[in-house]
Design an enzyme around this catalytic site. Structure first.
Site, short mmCIF file in Angstrom:
data_model
loop_
_atom_site.label_atom_id
_atom_site.label_comp_id
_atom_site.label_asym_id
_atom_site.label_seq_id
_atom_site.Cartn_x
_atom_site.Cartn_y
_atom_site.Cartn_z
N SER A 278 -45.54 -13.66 24.59
CA SER A 278 -44.73 -14.07 25.73
C SER A 278 -44.79 -15.58 25.90
O SER A 278 -45.76 -16.22 25.50
CB SER A 278 -45.26 -13.41 27.01
N TYR B 215 -53.29 -13.22 32.04
CA TYR B 215 -52.14 -12.84 31.22
C TYR B 215 -51.87 -13.90 30.16
O TYR B 215 -51.67 -13.60 28.98
CB TYR B 215 -50.91 -12.64 32.10
#
Length: 320
Positions: A156, A182
């Protein structure tokens, strides 16, 4: 590398597979009970591949399998895989036999509150990276047996939030925020692809990482509802459908043009540039995510963690 076959941000997974026959090829897609994992698996099946949905919830997986069969005319297998539990990963690997041509490490969690697995691992790093690392290394021989295999690591642009913190990966001494957890896990996803290509490329295994784009799925369930509603209202022009979001994963898993071309980070169906800062959901890869020294170090750290947990559980450390 420029766009392949004219594919763009708007291209779908089926667009990528136009004219490509996957008959006889076996594929595993993790997290294939929702989001882009479903469309990745569906496109593989439609192109003739034998697909296994590796999912946490087998009931949801079975419903997806029924839907894929209804839309493609091909049945797919469903197998349980809990990435935050090394015993589950070992069971999945142990049940696999024969070659594996495509492994898409797609499953993930995002921006979760601080939580730890029974191994003492921070949950986002455990699920997004360490479980997938154990899966890929456990299936290494099956990938080699395929003769020409692809491993796809779904990362990501969120990797821009954090490098990998080797001194404290589980937030035992530093402050935790969901975004930092994350970001670190997504950086790890890219570093895995860099080192896997270095180690496995000569064995016929091509490994790459990617940013699928901005897609509204269950991944955002931990976001503030008001913030999420505002983004859904204001970000219409940059959001992809799940079919479009699956396209770059499918490209890396199947494109003949990418045979042997690995250790890279892709977005919108083309290789991303290395940049100093990420300004938007799709805008390059930061140097810390493609640093070969960090990639090699992370591989060693991951191996030690996974092996120690396997020994703790009485599973025995695998021979690599």
């Amino acid at each position: 590398m420029s766009s392949i076959r004219g594919l763009t941000k708007a291209s779908t997974a089926d667009d990528v597979l136009a004219g490509i026959d996957l008959t006889g090829r076996r594929a595993v897609v993790t997290g294939a009970s929702s989001g882009i994992g479903v469309e990745t698996a569906r496109s593989f099946a439609r192109a003739g591949a034998d697909v296994t949905l590796a999912v946490r919830d087998t009931a949801k997986g079975a419903a997806v399998a029924d839907d894929i069969e209804a839309t493609t005319g091909r049945s797919v297998d469903v197998a349980e895989l809990r990435l935050d539990d090394i015993a589950s990963v070992h069971a999945f690997v142990g049940a696999w036999s024969g070659p594996l041509h495509i492994l898409v490490n797609n499953a993930g969690i995002m921006d979760t509150p601080l939580a730890y697995t029974t191994a003492g691992w921070e949950s986002q790093l455990a699920t997004n990276h360490l479980g997938h690392f154990a899966l890929a290394t456990g299936l290494h021989d099956a990938l080699v047996a395929a003769g020409s295999a692809r491993v796809v690591s779904v990362a990501s642009s969120g990797h821009g939030s954090s490098p990998f913190h080797f001194e404290d990966p589980f937030f035992l001494r530093r402050d935790y925020t969901p975004n930092l957890g994350y970001g670190q896990s997504k950086t790890a996803n890219v570093l895995f692809a860099v080192e896997a290509q270095r180690r496995w490329g000569a064995e016929g295994i091509t490994t790459n990482a990617l940013m699928p784009g901005g897609i509204w799925t269950g991944l955002q369930k931990h976001w503030d509802p008001e913030v999420l509603a505002t983004l859904k209202r204001d970000a219409v022009d940059v959001v992809k459908t799940t079919e479009q979001g699956a396209s770059t994963s499918v490209l890396l898993a199947t494109a003949p043009e990418l045979e042997g071309y690995g250790g890279r980070y892709f977005e919108d169906n083309r290789e991303a540039q290395v940049v100093d800062e990420i300004y938007d959901v799709v805008y390059g890869v930061l140097p810390w995510a493609v640093d070969p020294e960090a990639a090699a170090r992370l591989w060693d750290v991951s191996t030690a963690l996974v092996d120690a947990e396997a020994v703790r559980l009485g599973l025995g450390a695998p021979t690599r």
